[in-house]
Design a protein around this motif. Structure first.
Motif, PDB file in Angstrom:
ATOM      1  N   ARG A 271       0.798  -1.175  -0.093  1.00 55.04           N
ATOM      2  CA  ARG A 271       0.253   0.239  -0.120  1.00 55.04           C
ATOM      3  C   ARG A 271       0.791   1.051  -0.248  1.00 55.04           C
ATOM      4  NH1 ARG A 271      -5.269  -1.090  -1.622  1.00 55.04           N
ATOM      5  NH2 ARG A 271      -5.551  -2.878  -0.992  1.00 55.04           N
ATOM      6  N   VAL A 272       1.732   1.633   0.187  1.00 55.57           N
ATOM      7  CA  VAL A 272       2.857   2.350   0.764  1.00 55.57           C
ATOM      8  C   VAL A 272       4.037   2.473  -0.633  1.00 55.57           C
ATOM      9  CG1 VAL A 272       5.182   3.604   1.088  1.00 55.57           C
ATOM     10  CG2 VAL A 272       3.524   2.321   2.994  1.00 55.57           C
ATOM     11  N   GLY A 273       3.938   1.347  -1.443  1.00 59.12           N
ATOM     12  CA  GLY A 273       4.032   1.639  -3.165  1.00 59.12           C
ATOM     13  C   GLY A 273       5.621   1.201  -2.879  1.00 59.12           C
ATOM     14  N   LEU A 274       6.370   0.270  -2.098  1.00 57.25           N
ATOM     15  CA  LEU A 274       7.378  -0.843  -2.277  1.00 57.25           C
ATOM     16  C   LEU A 274       7.137  -1.829  -3.505  1.00 57.25           C
ATOM     17  CD1 LEU A 274       7.529   0.998   0.038  1.00 57.25           C
ATOM     18  CD2 LEU A 274       9.531  -1.130   1.161  1.00 57.25           C
ATOM     19  N   PRO A 275       7.732  -1.711  -4.209  1.00 56.46           N
ATOM     20  CA  PRO A 275       7.340  -2.691  -5.190  1.00 56.46           C
ATOM     21  C   PRO A 275       7.394  -4.532  -4.687  1.00 56.46           C
ATOM     22  CG  PRO A 275       9.655  -2.228  -5.320  1.00 56.46           C
ATOM     23  CD  PRO A 275       9.021  -1.378  -4.150  1.00 56.46           C
ATOM     24  N   ALA A 276       7.045  -5.610  -5.226  1.00 60.78           N
ATOM     25  CA  ALA A 276       6.673  -6.867  -4.363  1.00 60.78           C
ATOM     26  C   ALA A 276       6.489  -7.644  -5.604  1.00 60.78           C
ATOM     27  CB  ALA A 276       5.914  -7.036  -4.289  1.00 60.78           C
ATOM     28  N   ARG A 277       7.359  -9.120  -6.034  1.00 54.76           N
ATOM     29  CA  ARG A 277       7.623  -9.852  -6.829  1.00 54.76           C
ATOM     30  C   ARG A 277       6.856 -11.354  -6.510  1.00 54.76           C
ATOM     31  NH1 ARG A 277      11.202  -9.639 -10.481  1.00 54.76           N
ATOM     32  NH2 ARG A 277      11.366 -11.511 -10.521  1.00 54.76           N
ATOM     33  N   PRO A 278       5.963 -12.188  -7.137  1.00 52.28           N
ATOM     34  CA  PRO A 278       4.807 -13.052  -7.300  1.00 52.28           C
ATOM     35  C   PRO A 278       6.071 -14.394  -5.809  1.00 52.28           C
ATOM     36  CG  PRO A 278       5.484 -13.131  -9.327  1.00 52.28           C
ATOM     37  CD  PRO A 278       6.254 -11.004  -8.574  1.00 52.28           C
ATOM     38  N   GLU A 341      -0.966 -21.636 -15.228  1.00 58.87           N
ATOM     39  CA  GLU A 341      -0.671 -21.347 -13.398  1.00 58.87           C
ATOM     40  C   GLU A 341      -0.033 -19.910 -13.609  1.00 58.87           C
ATOM     41  OE1 GLU A 341       3.070 -25.480 -13.579  1.00 58.87           O
ATOM     42  OE2 GLU A 341       3.584 -23.247 -13.860  1.00 58.87           O
ATOM     43  N   LEU A 342      -1.078 -19.543 -11.930  1.00 58.40           N
ATOM     44  CA  LEU A 342      -0.782 -18.618 -11.397  1.00 58.40           C
ATOM     45  C   LEU A 342       0.290 -17.805 -10.274  1.00 58.40           C
ATOM     46  CD1 LEU A 342      -2.772 -17.507 -13.356  1.00 58.40           C
ATOM     47  CD2 LEU A 342      -3.922 -16.495 -11.480  1.00 58.40           C
ATOM     48  N   THR A 343       1.427 -17.264  -9.812  1.00 53.04           N
ATOM     49  CA  THR A 343       2.100 -17.478  -8.811  1.00 53.04           C
ATOM     50  C   THR A 343       1.356 -15.683  -7.817  1.00 53.04           C
ATOM     51  OG1 THR A 343       3.694 -18.068 -10.093  1.00 53.04           O
ATOM     52  CG2 THR A 343       4.239 -17.282  -7.927  1.00 53.04           C
ATOM     53  N   GLY A 344       1.253 -15.635  -6.861  1.00 53.66           N
ATOM     54  CA  GLY A 344       0.111 -14.913  -5.592  1.00 53.66           C
ATOM     55  C   GLY A 344       1.440 -14.002  -5.258  1.00 53.66           C
ATOM     56  N   TYR A 345       1.012 -12.743  -5.104  1.00 53.60           N
ATOM     57  CA  TYR A 345       1.146 -12.217  -4.261  1.00 53.60           C
ATOM     58  C   TYR A 345       1.962 -12.352  -3.013  1.00 53.60           C
ATOM     59  CZ  TYR A 345       3.052  -9.289  -8.624  1.00 53.60           C
ATOM     60  OH  TYR A 345       3.823  -8.931 -10.090  1.00 53.60           O
ATOM     61  N   PRO A 346       2.892 -11.109  -2.752  1.00 62.04           N
ATOM     62  CA  PRO A 346       2.273 -11.498  -1.131  1.00 62.04           C
ATOM     63  C   PRO A 346       1.460 -10.722  -0.348  1.00 62.04           C
ATOM     64  CG  PRO A 346       4.635 -10.825  -1.529  1.00 62.04           C
ATOM     65  CD  PRO A 346       4.018 -11.016  -2.573  1.00 62.04           C
ATOM     66  N   GLY A 347       1.261 -10.643   0.463  1.00 61.89           N
ATOM     67  CA  GLY A 347       0.084 -10.158   1.150  1.00 61.89           C
ATOM     68  C   GLY A 347      -1.001 -11.094   1.929  1.00 61.89           C
ATOM     69  N   ALA A 348      -2.101 -10.503   2.751  1.00 60.90           N
ATOM     70  CA  ALA A 348      -2.347 -11.229   3.719  1.00 60.90           C
ATOM     71  C   ALA A 348      -3.910 -10.691   2.631  1.00 60.90           C
ATOM     72  CB  ALA A 348      -3.309 -10.392   5.087  1.00 60.90           C
ATOM     73  N   ARG A 349      -4.978 -12.131   2.301  1.00 64.54           N
ATOM     74  CA  ARG A 349      -5.789 -12.166   1.806  1.00 64.54           C
ATOM     75  C   ARG A 349      -5.059 -11.753   0.249  1.00 64.54           C
ATOM     76  NH1 ARG A 349     -11.113 -12.678   4.243  1.00 64.54           N
ATOM     77  NH2 ARG A 349     -11.622 -14.025   2.223  1.00 64.54           N
ATOM     78  N   GLN A 350      -4.538 -11.578  -0.252  1.00 58.46           N
ATOM     79  CA  GLN A 350      -3.160 -11.479  -1.071  1.00 58.46           C
ATOM     80  C   GLN A 350      -4.229 -11.718  -2.517  1.00 58.46           C
ATOM     81  OE1 GLN A 350      -3.057  -8.652  -3.724  1.00 58.46           O
ATOM     82  NE2 GLN A 350      -2.069  -8.359  -1.946  1.00 58.46           N
ATOM     83  N   LEU A 351      -4.974 -10.634  -3.669  1.00 58.09           N
ATOM     84  CA  LEU A 351      -5.484 -11.436  -4.606  1.00 58.09           C
ATOM     85  C   LEU A 351      -4.634 -11.462  -5.755  1.00 58.09           C
ATOM     86  CD1 LEU A 351      -9.360 -10.757  -4.396  1.00 58.09           C
ATOM     87  CD2 LEU A 351      -8.700 -12.672  -3.336  1.00 58.09           C
ATOM     88  N   ARG A 352      -4.033 -10.630  -6.166  1.00 58.76           N
ATOM     89  CA  ARG A 352      -3.295 -10.423  -6.925  1.00 58.76           C
ATOM     90  C   ARG A 352      -2.150 -11.845  -7.084  1.00 58.76           C
ATOM     91  NH1 ARG A 352       1.023  -5.665  -7.919  1.00 58.76           N
ATOM     92  NH2 ARG A 352       1.940  -5.526 -10.078  1.00 58.76           N
ATOM     93  N   ALA A 353      -2.032 -11.640  -9.175  1.00 53.77           N
ATOM     94  CA  ALA A 353      -1.570 -13.074  -9.610  1.00 53.77           C
ATOM     95  C   ALA A 353      -0.428 -12.580 -10.760  1.00 53.77           C
ATOM     96  CB  ALA A 353      -1.996 -13.841  -8.961  1.00 53.77           C
ATOM     97  N   ASP A 354       0.623 -13.377 -10.622  1.00 55.47           N
ATOM     98  CA  ASP A 354       0.890 -13.190 -11.897  1.00 55.47           C
ATOM     99  C   ASP A 354       0.971 -14.588 -12.852  1.00 55.47           C
ATOM    100  OD1 ASP A 354       3.581 -11.207 -13.444  1.00 55.47           O
ATOM    101  OD2 ASP A 354       3.925 -13.703 -13.486  1.00 55.47           O
ATOM    102  N   LEU A 355      -0.012 -14.162 -14.259  1.00 52.68           N
ATOM    103  CA  LEU A 355      -0.086 -15.464 -14.572  1.00 52.68           C
ATOM    104  C   LEU A 355       1.518 -15.518 -15.927  1.00 52.68           C
ATOM    105  CD1 LEU A 355      -1.575 -16.868 -17.106  1.00 52.68           C
ATOM    106  CD2 LEU A 355      -2.012 -14.699 -18.880  1.00 52.68           C
ATOM    107  N   GLY A 356       1.213 -17.089 -15.724  1.00 57.82           N
ATOM    108  CA  GLY A 356       3.369 -18.151 -15.964  1.00 57.82           C
ATOM    109  C   GLY A 356       2.592 -18.724 -17.119  1.00 57.82           C
TER     110      GLY A 356
END
Length: 473
Positions: A271-278, A341-356
């Protein structure tokens, strides 16, 4: 589709259009008149020549199956340059190539060819691709194979100490920005909310610029939103206090992130805006494409694609970005299912994912997400807020609801009576609502959308006793 007898619907094709003008222009080209030498192959390719204003027809080609693997962030694939006119270069969903000068993906010619193919009337016969089409298809598959091989190889060693120092330096900058923001919020409350109206938008733009300098783009975006609240209508001081409270909560979450549970700490960083990786193992499933829509500001176009795993029951969100005025590269046909295949991002109940990796072309499916009553939908949003207080909405499918008006406002009411959810003001003023009303005709239907503090935004509908998926955006 690798099976020639299976074609997309008109709605599924038009859902790929990057904007309304492309949708209109593509619809005009979805007839046989301007086309010649059309064809489709069992490997998921559709091609044809479209007569244009010049002496040479445009060579148009769609790789419906796409290729396995993808690049970029959050399912975003690279976009080829104007030299070859291709759409997504290596992955996410269908890809397009056209010799026209358009910078839109898909262009109107690709949309028209897909509409012609979707008609399944023999206008686009089965066959082998011509040489110009085969070269591009072979090149795409070769690049995909090279990418898979490179992903299978062990990653090159990096300097973990240098990475740690960079992360610490950025964290220090963010902390300094958060501390300054907390002081500005305190000054605002001390002087009273009336001062915010007198100061105008310049105060918030200056503060947002300071957050950008602090490498906290998420905070900068929320600060800019504060600037639009004063003088926005009756009750704006209450809304301003609410948003200030959420911003203060985010500031405190960052300052005390070491004491938070790991999932919530990851949410705060995002939420602060730091980048994250799946991270974590990829999940393979048949992902039903529930909805796709764009939002835009002066600098960026953001595309949201909602997916539902028909085996896992998981809902996931793909994000894709494009420069202002240009559609993002990722485009998936609403209503079809993608074996991927989908790989999720870190976070509590995070819905965002990356399409593999993808294992085939999008194909029809009879699976639908299970629906709930309106009161359960509101409860699910409330539960999600416990894990992410800054969450604006939560994806949910409503079953057996009827669009209706109450006291001049639109709502979705349970068919059996009881509770109802108001339709958000933005959705109530758009054409999607009237399409939903027409689909219902007073009868219950199933609706997927986003449930939030302003109400429910319908995105996709399934009429009762009908297999057709109808996108509302």
């Amino acid at each position: 589709m690798t099976q020639q007898g299976v074609r997309w619907t008109v709605d599924q094709v038009l859902a790929l259009a990057p904007d309304a003008s492309s949708r209109k222009a593509g619809s005009k080209l979805g007839v046989a008149g301007p086309w010649s030498e059309t064809g489709s192959s069992g490997e998921g390719a559709v091609w044809g020549l479209c007569k244009g204003s010049g002496s040479k027809p445009y060579q148009t080609l769609i790789d419906i199956a796409g290729v396995t693997g993808n690049t970029g962030i959050a399912g975003v694939t690279a976009t080829a340059g104007p030299a070859d006119g291709a759409g997504p270069a290596d992955g996410a969903g269908p890809a397009y190539k056209c010799s026209c000068p358009s910078r839109k993906f898909p262009c109107k010619h690709a949309l028209g060819l897909l509409l012609l193919w979707a008609g399944a009337d023999g206008t686009v016969p089965d066959g082998e691709p011509p040489e110009w089409a085969e070269e591009w298809l072979a090149s795409r598959r070769k690049r995909a194979e090279v990418k898979r091989s490179s992903q299978a190889a062990p990653p090159a060693s990096a300097d973990p100490e240098a990475a740690r120092r960079r992360a610490e330096k950025r964290a220090e900058r963010v902390t300094a920005g958060v501390t300054e923001l907390e002081q500005r919020l305190s000054d605002l409350l001390r002087s009273g909310t009336a001062s915010a109206e007198q100061a105008g938008y310049g105060l918030w733009e200056e503060t947002a610029a300071r957050m950008v300098d602090a490498q906290a783009p998420g905070l900068a975006a929320r600060v800019r939103e504060l600037g639009s609240i004063p003088s926005s209508g009756p009750g704006w001081p209450v809304r301003l206090l609410e948003e200030c409270a959420l911003l203060h909560l985010l500031d405190q979450g960052w300052l005390h992130r070491d004491a938070l549970p790991s999932g919530l700490a990851a949410t705060v960083r995002a939420r602060v805006g730091l980048p994250a990786r799946p991270e974590g193992p990829p999940l393979r499933d048949r992902w039903l494409v529930l909805a796709q829509y764009d939002t835009a500001d002066s600098k960026l176009t953001t595309r949201r694609v909602w997916l539902y795993g028909t085996d896992s029951g998981r809902t996931a969100l793909l994000l894709s970005y494009g420069a202002a005025g240009r559609a993002p590269a990722l485009a998936l046909p609403v209503g079809l299912a993608l074996d991927a295949e989908l790989t999720g991002y870190p976070g509590a109940r995070q819905l965002r994912a990356d399409l593999g990796e993808q294992f085939g072309a999008p194909a029809p499916t009879a699976e639908r997400p299970p629906g709930v009553r309106t009161d359960e939908a509101a409860a699910r949003y409330g539960e999600a807020l416990r894990h992410d207080p800054w969450l604006e909405s939560w994806p949910v499918t409503l079953s057996e609801v009827i669009p209706a008006q109450a006291d001049g406002a639109w709502q979705l009411a349970d068919a059996g009576g009881g509770s109802a959810l108001p339709v958000t003001p933005a959705a109530a003023s758009g054409p999607g609502l009237w399409r939903l009303v027409a689909l219902s005709g007073g009868a219950p239907l199933t609706v997927f959308g986003e449930c939030g503090h302003q109400g429910f935004t319908p995105l996709t509908a399934w009429p009762r006793d009908a297999e057709e998926t109808v996108p509302l955006w």
